[in-house]
Design a protein around this motif. Structure first.
Motif, PDB file in Angstrom:
ATOM      1  N   UNK A 152      24.848  63.747 -14.925  1.00 11.39           N
ATOM      2  CA  UNK A 152      25.911  62.935 -14.641  1.00 11.39           C
ATOM      3  C   UNK A 152      25.645  61.681 -15.520  1.00 11.39           C
ATOM      4  N   UNK A 153      24.208  61.480 -15.737  1.00 13.56           N
ATOM      5  CA  UNK A 153      23.910  60.263 -16.802  1.00 13.56           C
ATOM      6  C   UNK A 153      24.500  60.761 -18.239  1.00 13.56           C
ATOM      7  N   UNK A 154      24.420  61.960 -18.423  1.00 15.70           N
ATOM      8  CA  UNK A 154      24.871  62.419 -19.914  1.00 15.70           C
ATOM      9  C   UNK A 154      26.243  62.239 -20.008  1.00 15.70           C
ATOM     10  N   UNK A 155      27.022  62.360 -18.827  1.00 20.17           N
ATOM     11  CA  UNK A 155      28.338  62.420 -18.943  1.00 20.17           C
ATOM     12  C   UNK A 155      29.031  60.966 -18.716  1.00 20.17           C
ATOM     13  N   UNK A 156      28.195  59.943 -18.378  1.00 24.47           N
ATOM     14  CA  UNK A 156      28.684  58.544 -18.378  1.00 24.47           C
ATOM     15  C   UNK A 156      28.869  58.409 -16.863  1.00 24.47           C
ATOM     16  N   UNK A 157      28.747  59.233 -15.979  1.00 22.98           N
ATOM     17  CA  UNK A 157      29.070  58.914 -14.781  1.00 22.98           C
ATOM     18  C   UNK A 157      28.092  57.888 -13.899  1.00 22.98           C
ATOM     19  N   UNK A 158      26.818  57.871 -14.280  1.00 21.62           N
ATOM     20  CA  UNK A 158      25.862  57.096 -13.906  1.00 21.62           C
ATOM     21  C   UNK A 158      24.881  56.368 -15.024  1.00 21.62           C
ATOM     22  N   UNK A 159      24.466  55.188 -14.562  1.00 19.12           N
ATOM     23  CA  UNK A 159      23.292  54.526 -15.454  1.00 19.12           C
ATOM     24  C   UNK A 159      21.985  54.675 -14.692  1.00 19.12           C
ATOM     25  N   UNK A 160      20.910  55.123 -15.481  1.00 25.39           N
ATOM     26  CA  UNK A 160      19.776  55.057 -15.063  1.00 25.39           C
ATOM     27  C   UNK A 160      18.987  53.669 -15.461  1.00 25.39           C
ATOM     28  N   UNK A 161      18.144  53.123 -14.561  1.00 27.94           N
ATOM     29  CA  UNK A 161      17.072  52.215 -15.138  1.00 27.94           C
ATOM     30  C   UNK A 161      15.912  52.416 -14.295  1.00 27.94           C
ATOM     31  N   UNK A 162      14.974  52.913 -14.930  1.00 27.91           N
ATOM     32  CA  UNK A 162      13.529  53.403 -14.462  1.00 27.91           C
ATOM     33  C   UNK A 162      13.886  54.477 -13.530  1.00 27.91           C
ATOM     34  N   UNK A 202      16.053  54.201 -10.723  1.00 29.61           N
ATOM     35  CA  UNK A 202      17.204  53.975 -10.022  1.00 29.61           C
ATOM     36  C   UNK A 202      18.540  54.088 -10.586  1.00 29.61           C
ATOM     37  N   UNK A 203      19.322  54.768 -10.084  1.00 27.45           N
ATOM     38  CA  UNK A 203      20.672  55.351 -10.522  1.00 27.45           C
ATOM     39  C   UNK A 203      21.887  54.341  -9.875  1.00 27.45           C
ATOM     40  N   UNK A 204      22.860  54.157 -10.839  1.00 23.95           N
ATOM     41  CA  UNK A 204      23.814  53.163 -10.458  1.00 23.95           C
ATOM     42  C   UNK A 204      25.131  53.671 -11.074  1.00 23.95           C
ATOM     43  N   UNK A 220      26.066  49.697  -5.688  1.00 24.30           N
ATOM     44  CA  UNK A 220      26.219  51.287  -5.875  1.00 24.30           C
ATOM     45  C   UNK A 220      25.051  51.558  -6.748  1.00 24.30           C
ATOM     46  N   UNK A 221      24.153  51.508  -6.187  1.00 28.76           N
ATOM     47  CA  UNK A 221      22.774  51.760  -6.819  1.00 28.76           C
ATOM     48  C   UNK A 221      21.853  52.548  -5.790  1.00 28.76           C
ATOM     49  N   UNK A 222      20.892  53.332  -5.977  1.00 32.67           N
ATOM     50  CA  UNK A 222      19.972  53.963  -5.128  1.00 32.67           C
ATOM     51  C   UNK A 222      18.783  54.408  -5.998  1.00 32.67           C
ATOM     52  N   UNK A 223      17.764  54.403  -5.416  1.00 33.74           N
ATOM     53  CA  UNK A 223      16.407  55.052  -6.057  1.00 33.74           C
ATOM     54  C   UNK A 223      16.771  56.587  -6.278  1.00 33.74           C
ATOM     55  N   UNK A 224      16.060  57.239  -7.085  1.00 28.47           N
ATOM     56  CA  UNK A 224      16.227  58.739  -7.261  1.00 28.47           C
ATOM     57  C   UNK A 224      15.672  59.405  -6.050  1.00 28.47           C
ATOM     58  N   UNK A 225      14.363  58.823  -5.356  1.00 31.33           N
ATOM     59  CA  UNK A 225      14.009  59.477  -4.122  1.00 31.33           C
ATOM     60  C   UNK A 225      14.699  59.556  -3.011  1.00 31.33           C
ATOM     61  N   UNK A 226      15.716  58.427  -2.965  1.00 26.80           N
ATOM     62  CA  UNK A 226      16.602  58.359  -1.795  1.00 26.80           C
ATOM     63  C   UNK A 226      17.942  59.293  -2.021  1.00 26.80           C
ATOM     64  N   UNK A 260      27.569  59.373  -1.963  1.00 22.62           N
ATOM     65  CA  UNK A 260      26.260  58.385  -1.627  1.00 22.62           C
ATOM     66  C   UNK A 260      26.423  57.053  -2.121  1.00 22.62           C
ATOM     67  N   UNK A 261      26.665  57.202  -3.467  1.00 20.75           N
ATOM     68  CA  UNK A 261      26.553  55.733  -4.226  1.00 20.75           C
ATOM     69  C   UNK A 261      28.067  54.941  -4.073  1.00 20.75           C
ATOM     70  N   UNK A 262      29.143  55.620  -4.123  1.00 17.14           N
ATOM     71  CA  UNK A 262      30.304  55.088  -3.934  1.00 17.14           C
ATOM     72  C   UNK A 262      30.437  54.270  -2.325  1.00 17.14           C
ATOM     73  N   UNK A 263      29.584  54.781  -1.474  1.00 13.69           N
ATOM     74  CA  UNK A 263      29.523  54.361  -0.283  1.00 13.69           C
ATOM     75  C   UNK A 263      28.442  53.069  -0.100  1.00 13.69           C
TER      76      UNK A 263
END
Length: 250
Positions: free
Chosen positions: A61-71, A73-75, A33-39, A26-29
């Motif tokens: 995925x955040x812990x593994x460094x795959x994603x970054x989280x801001x509030x 939103x995941x990126x 490349x960012x989406x809210x958690x609810x989405x 979903x994010x690669x597409x």
């Protein structure tokens, strides 16, 4: 000559569906490349993944460094942004008119360990070069992709015109018939996928196969090359799945 794409003719490389793979797709597409958690939670539902499962996957995925989280939103991380760029290029490669020239990259660095050599091979393959012999890589000069500047520390580049017929050289560098057979098998598998989860798994296999497409000039390809058809089918079904997952129009 070395054959530079490993393929089982007609084989379909399907991998198990997981919350992580759906989230990444979903994010690669998505651009950006960012989406809210609810989405993301809502987006995995068509694929049979529950909300609690995807939330746990997001944390890992955040812990593994795959994603970054801001509030909320995941990126994608910087590392996976490069993966997105390669995936975008696999689906829509930047090509230009071919005038007969070939790119040649000759490895000049010495004293590298096995891990460094393997990493360099991976990077040169990702640039769609093929290895003629150890340390000598080449391809037709029909791509507009950028060249990583740091590779100039270990590689010297040339423009050349081989004496052997270009189609003969290409056929020796890449197993084109095997790639085409697998592409046709993937097309058939995509069209008969019974539901969203099966289609998602099939499209993931399509992307992996497109990454191995040498993207040669049409003059060097066998007749009825299925690359363009496979890309068109992927884009059509990807939009369909995105519409199901995120409520957008396909």
């Amino acid at each position: 000559m070395r054959m530079n794409v490993s393929a089982e003719p007609g084989g379909v490389d399907l991998r198990p569906l997981s919350a992580r793979s759906v989230v990444l797709s979903l994010l690669l597409g998505a651009h950006p490349p960012e989406l809210p958690a609810r989405d993301l939670v809502r987006g995995v539902e068509p694929f049979g993944v529950g909300g609690s499962t995807v939330r746990a996957a997001l944390s890992r995925m955040v812990a593994a460094g795959d994603l970054r989280r801001t509030d909320t939103v995941y990126r994608l991380s910087d590392r996976l942004l490069e993966r997105q760029r390669r995936q975008d290029d696999a689906v829509s490669p930047d090509t230009r008119a071919w005038e007969g020239d070939w790119e040649m990259a000759v490895i000049t660095a010495t004293g590298r360990g096995p891990a460094e050599r393997a990493d360099l091979r991976t990077r040169l393959t990702a640039l769609r070069l093929a290895e003629l012999r150890e340390g000598v890589w080449l391809r037709p000069a029909n791509l507009g992709r950028p060249w990583p500047p740091d590779l100039d520390q270990v590689v010297q580049r040339f423009t050349t015109r081989p004496a052997v017929p270009a189609a003969e050289l290409a056929a020796g560098l890449w197993p084109l018939d095997a790639w085409a057979d697998t592409a046709r098998a993937l097309l058939a598998h995509v069209e008969r996928s019974p539901g969203p989860a099966a289609l998602f798994t099939a499209l993931a296999a399509v992307v992996r196969h497109l990454l191995a497409d040498p993207v040669l000039p049409p003059a060097l390809l066998p007749a009825d090359w299925p690359g363009p058809v496979l890309r068109t089918a992927y884009e059509h079904h990807r939009r369909t799945l995105a519409g199901m997952a995120l409520g957008t129009r396909a």
